[in-house]
Design a protein around this motif. Structure first.
Motif, PDB file in Angstrom:
ATOM      1  N   THR A 104      41.117  47.352  39.050  1.00  7.29           N
ATOM      2  CA  THR A 104      41.004  48.685  39.636  1.00  7.29           C
ATOM      3  C   THR A 104      42.171  49.545  39.167  1.00  7.29           C
ATOM      4  O   THR A 104      43.279  49.032  38.996  1.00  7.29           O
ATOM      5  N   VAL A 144      46.806  40.587  41.728  1.00  6.19           N
ATOM      6  CA  VAL A 144      47.158  39.571  42.719  1.00  6.19           C
ATOM      7  C   VAL A 144      47.668  38.364  41.946  1.00  6.19           C
ATOM      8  O   VAL A 144      47.026  37.903  40.993  1.00  6.19           O
ATOM      9  N   ALA A 165      44.102  36.411  33.967  1.00  7.84           N
ATOM     10  CA  ALA A 165      44.605  37.787  34.040  1.00  7.84           C
ATOM     11  C   ALA A 165      45.969  37.834  34.735  1.00  7.84           C
ATOM     12  O   ALA A 165      46.883  38.536  34.288  1.00  7.84           O
ATOM     13  N   HIS A 198      40.013  37.768  26.605  1.00  2.00           N
ATOM     14  CA  HIS A 198      39.603  37.487  27.978  1.00  2.00           C
ATOM     15  C   HIS A 198      39.145  38.795  28.624  1.00  2.00           C
ATOM     16  O   HIS A 198      39.663  39.863  28.298  1.00  2.00           O
ATOM     17  N   ASP A 240      47.398  46.732  39.476  1.00  2.00           N
ATOM     18  CA  ASP A 240      48.063  45.772  40.369  1.00  2.00           C
ATOM     19  C   ASP A 240      47.286  44.465  40.395  1.00  2.00           C
ATOM     20  O   ASP A 240      46.121  44.432  40.816  1.00  2.00           O
ATOM     21  N   ASN A 260      37.825  41.924  35.836  1.00  2.00           N
ATOM     22  CA  ASN A 260      37.618  43.233  36.481  1.00  2.00           C
ATOM     23  C   ASN A 260      38.850  43.677  37.256  1.00  2.00           C
ATOM     24  O   ASN A 260      39.368  42.914  38.071  1.00  2.00           O
ATOM     25  N   LYS A 290      35.736  34.396  43.709  1.00  2.68           N
ATOM     26  CA  LYS A 290      35.104  33.333  44.485  1.00  2.68           C
ATOM     27  C   LYS A 290      36.088  32.178  44.658  1.00  2.68           C
ATOM     28  O   LYS A 290      36.683  31.725  43.692  1.00  2.68           O
ATOM     29  N   HIS A 301      47.977  34.778  42.148  1.00  4.31           N
ATOM     30  CA  HIS A 301      47.495  33.686  42.994  1.00  4.31           C
ATOM     31  C   HIS A 301      47.866  32.342  42.390  1.00  4.31           C
ATOM     32  O   HIS A 301      48.036  32.216  41.178  1.00  4.31           O
TER      33      HIS A 301
HETATM   34  C1  LIG Z   1      35.284  45.796  40.941  1.00  7.41           C
HETATM   35  C2  LIG Z   1      36.419  44.809  41.011  1.00  7.41           C
HETATM   36  C3  LIG Z   1      37.735  45.276  41.059  1.00  7.41           C
HETATM   37  C4  LIG Z   1      38.805  44.375  41.148  1.00  7.41           C
HETATM   38  N1  LIG Z   1      40.097  44.847  41.211  1.00  7.41           N
HETATM   39  C5  LIG Z   1      41.134  43.980  41.292  1.00  7.41           C
HETATM   40  C6  LIG Z   1      42.480  44.454  41.311  1.00  7.41           C
HETATM   41  O1  LIG Z   1      42.762  45.642  41.198  1.00  7.41           O
HETATM   42  N2  LIG Z   1      43.477  43.528  41.435  1.00  7.41           N
HETATM   43  C7  LIG Z   1      43.205  42.173  41.531  1.00  7.41           C
HETATM   44  O2  LIG Z   1      44.142  41.363  41.636  1.00  7.41           O
HETATM   45  N3  LIG Z   1      41.936  41.713  41.482  1.00  7.41           N
HETATM   46  C8  LIG Z   1      40.909  42.570  41.361  1.00  7.41           C
HETATM   47  N4  LIG Z   1      39.634  42.100  41.302  1.00  7.41           N
HETATM   48  C9  LIG Z   1      39.423  40.660  41.379  1.00  7.41           C
HETATM   49  C10 LIG Z   1      39.619  39.982  40.023  1.00  7.41           C
HETATM   50  O3  LIG Z   1      38.670  40.452  39.087  1.00  7.41           O
HETATM   51  C11 LIG Z   1      39.425  38.468  40.213  1.00  7.41           C
HETATM   52  O4  LIG Z   1      40.456  37.961  41.018  1.00  7.41           O
HETATM   53  C12 LIG Z   1      39.342  37.726  38.894  1.00  7.41           C
HETATM   54  O5  LIG Z   1      38.979  36.396  39.175  1.00  7.41           O
HETATM   55  C13 LIG Z   1      40.664  37.737  38.156  1.00  7.41           C
HETATM   56  O6  LIG Z   1      40.403  37.382  36.854  1.00  7.41           O
HETATM   57  P1  LIG Z   1      40.927  36.061  36.124  1.00  7.41           P
HETATM   58  O7  LIG Z   1      40.215  36.093  34.861  1.00  7.41           O
HETATM   59  O8  LIG Z   1      42.402  36.006  36.115  1.00  7.41           O
HETATM   60  O9  LIG Z   1      40.556  34.895  37.111  1.00  7.41           O
HETATM   61  P2  LIG Z   1      39.544  33.703  36.877  1.00  7.41           P
HETATM   62  O10 LIG Z   1      39.907  33.047  35.587  1.00  7.41           O
HETATM   63  O11 LIG Z   1      38.158  34.185  37.097  1.00  7.41           O
HETATM   64  O12 LIG Z   1      39.935  32.779  38.107  1.00  7.41           O
HETATM   65  C14 LIG Z   1      40.795  31.682  37.978  1.00  7.41           C
HETATM   66  C15 LIG Z   1      41.029  31.010  39.319  1.00  7.41           C
HETATM   67  O13 LIG Z   1      41.739  31.860  40.182  1.00  7.41           O
HETATM   68  C16 LIG Z   1      41.077  31.983  41.426  1.00  7.41           C
HETATM   69  N5  LIG Z   1      41.253  33.350  41.879  1.00  7.41           N
HETATM   70  C17 LIG Z   1      40.824  34.463  41.239  1.00  7.41           C
HETATM   71  N6  LIG Z   1      41.199  35.565  41.924  1.00  7.41           N
HETATM   72  C18 LIG Z   1      41.876  35.134  43.026  1.00  7.41           C
HETATM   73  C19 LIG Z   1      42.501  35.794  44.108  1.00  7.41           C
HETATM   74  N7  LIG Z   1      42.510  37.133  44.202  1.00  7.41           N
HETATM   75  N8  LIG Z   1      43.127  35.033  45.057  1.00  7.41           N
HETATM   76  C20 LIG Z   1      43.118  33.674  44.974  1.00  7.41           C
HETATM   77  N9  LIG Z   1      42.543  32.977  43.953  1.00  7.41           N
HETATM   78  C21 LIG Z   1      41.914  33.703  43.003  1.00  7.41           C
HETATM   79  C22 LIG Z   1      39.613  31.675  41.144  1.00  7.41           C
HETATM   80  O14 LIG Z   1      38.956  31.171  42.282  1.00  7.41           O
HETATM   81  C23 LIG Z   1      39.760  30.624  40.059  1.00  7.41           C
HETATM   82  O15 LIG Z   1      39.985  29.354  40.621  1.00  7.41           O
HETATM   83  C24 LIG Z   1      38.545  42.982  41.193  1.00  7.41           C
HETATM   84  C25 LIG Z   1      37.216  42.518  41.100  1.00  7.41           C
HETATM   85  C26 LIG Z   1      36.172  43.423  41.017  1.00  7.41           C
HETATM   86  C27 LIG Z   1      34.753  42.915  40.920  1.00  7.41           C
END
Ligand SMILES: Cc1cc2nc3c(=O)[nH]c(=O)nc-3n(C[C@H](O)[C@H](O)[C@H](O)COP(=O)(O)OP(=O)(O)OC[C@H]3O[C@@H](n4cnc5c(N)ncnc54)[C@H](O)[C@@H]3O)c2cc1C
Length: 267
Positions: A93, A109, A122, A88, A107, A91, A266, A111
């Motif tokens: 920080t 989040v 993640a 997987h 760190d 992104n 998003k 969610h």
């Molecule tokens: C440059 C950059 C830096 C980032 N740094 C961080 C960081 O340090 N810490 C961090 O937590 N995130 C960070 N993010 C955001 C993170 O990449 C996204 O939250 C991402 O979707 C998490 O990956 P995933 O594969 O778990 O989620 P996905 O599989 O893409 O998402 C799964 C589901 O979770 C929901 N979801 C995702 N993120 C959130 C959220 N924050 N709150 C509520 N619902 C959410 C989506 O809408 C989706 O329904 C960063 C993003 C960018 C572009």
């Protein structure tokens, strides 16, 4: 417009392999994973909101298999990995970096969906990560790009941008002035920032209200009625916060090249 002189993006992004050292809950909605590995000694940490592509093993994968991706064409090679074996990628920080100890904190989040279930590959990985779990990260540099002549900074983020905001405040020159609007889910998710004394931090706490993350920070930003055209703004978090926030600032007269905005996720 004068730009700052340091390079913010690596011309040839490199991959760094590491493993989990520990995984701890920092606050109700933020979970910290500390990673370690000899390769991290070479990670060219630039401070600010230094971010990276994080590669993780999914629950159905027996082992972590990732070829030595690097450079700007990494995505093409990553997509060629058969889906069942492909790690997987998301992104994140650098929350803290200790080069001498070869350690980095990330760190996440935490969610949840409408029924309270953990969401996001993640975040699910982070809360159950065990010491020794392998991973890799691909350096992406920093987004924060304050022009050298900026009169002040305006930084707005939801909790996904909290690690970025903490890093930016730590890295800014001590004489920087400006304002941060940082939204978090609960009071307990607030933290002490180590920032310039002239940068005022306003916390917005959702505290159980059902609004989408980022909406209250956007409302606070939209209540700003004037901005110095030589200021610099950094707006990150849920996609609507980033795009509508940028539109509002531009309407107030801030040139587009003085606004860094990024939809970190998003709704
Ligand atoms: C440059 C950059 C830096 C980032 N740094 C961080 C960081 O340090 N810490 C961090 O937590 N995130 C960070 N993010 C955001 C993170 O990449 C996204 O939250 C991402 O979707 C998490 O990956 P995933 O594969 O778990 O989620 P996905 O599989 O893409 O998402 C799964 C589901 O979770 C929901 N979801 C995702 N993120 C959130 C959220 N924050 N709150 C509520 N619902 C959410 C989506 O809408 C989706 O329904 C960063 C993003 C960018 C572009």
């Amino acid at each position: 417009m004068p730009r700052k002189s340091v390079d913010t993006v690596p011309s040839h992004p490199e991959l760094y392999r590491a493993e989990v050292l520990r995984s701890v809950r920092l606050s109700p909605n933020l979970h910290r994973v500390t990673i370690t590995g000899d390769a991290l000694a070479d990670f060219p940490w630039r401070g600010f909101d230094h971010w990276f592509r994080l590669f993780l093993r999914l629950p159905h994968q027996d082992d972590f298999q990732l070829p030595d991706l690097s450079g700007t064409g990494w995505w093409k090679h990553y997509r060629l990995i058969p889906k069942a074996r492909r790690p997987h990628c998301s992104n994140y920080t650098v929350a803290e970096f200790r080069a001498e100890q070869r350690e980095m904190d990330i760190d996440f989040v935490v969610h949840r969906g409408p029924d309270g279930q953990l969401e996001g590959a993640a975040a699910i990985w982070a809360v159950s990560a065990r010491p020794g779990e392998p991973l890799a990260l691909l350096d992406q540099g920093i987004l924060f790009d304050k022009p050298a002549d900026a009169s002040e900074v305006l930084i707005v983020a939801d909790e996904s941008g909290l690690p970025a905001v903490g890093g930016i405040l730590r890295s800014l020159p001590r004489d920087t002035v400006g304002r941060v609007v940082q939204e978090v889910p609960t009071t307990l998710d607030r933290r002490d920032f180590d920032g310039p004394p002239g940068v005022e931090v306003s916390w917005i706490v959702r505290d159980g209200s059902a609004v989408v993350a980022g909406a209250m920070a956007l409302q606070a930003l939209q209540s700003v009625t004037a901005v110095d055209p030589t200021a610099y703004a950094f707006v990150v978090g849920e996609s609507a916060l980033a795009t509508s926030g940028r539109r509002h600032l531009h309407r107030l007269g801030l040139p587009k090249d003085r606004i860094t905005f990024s939809g970190f996720w998003k709704h």
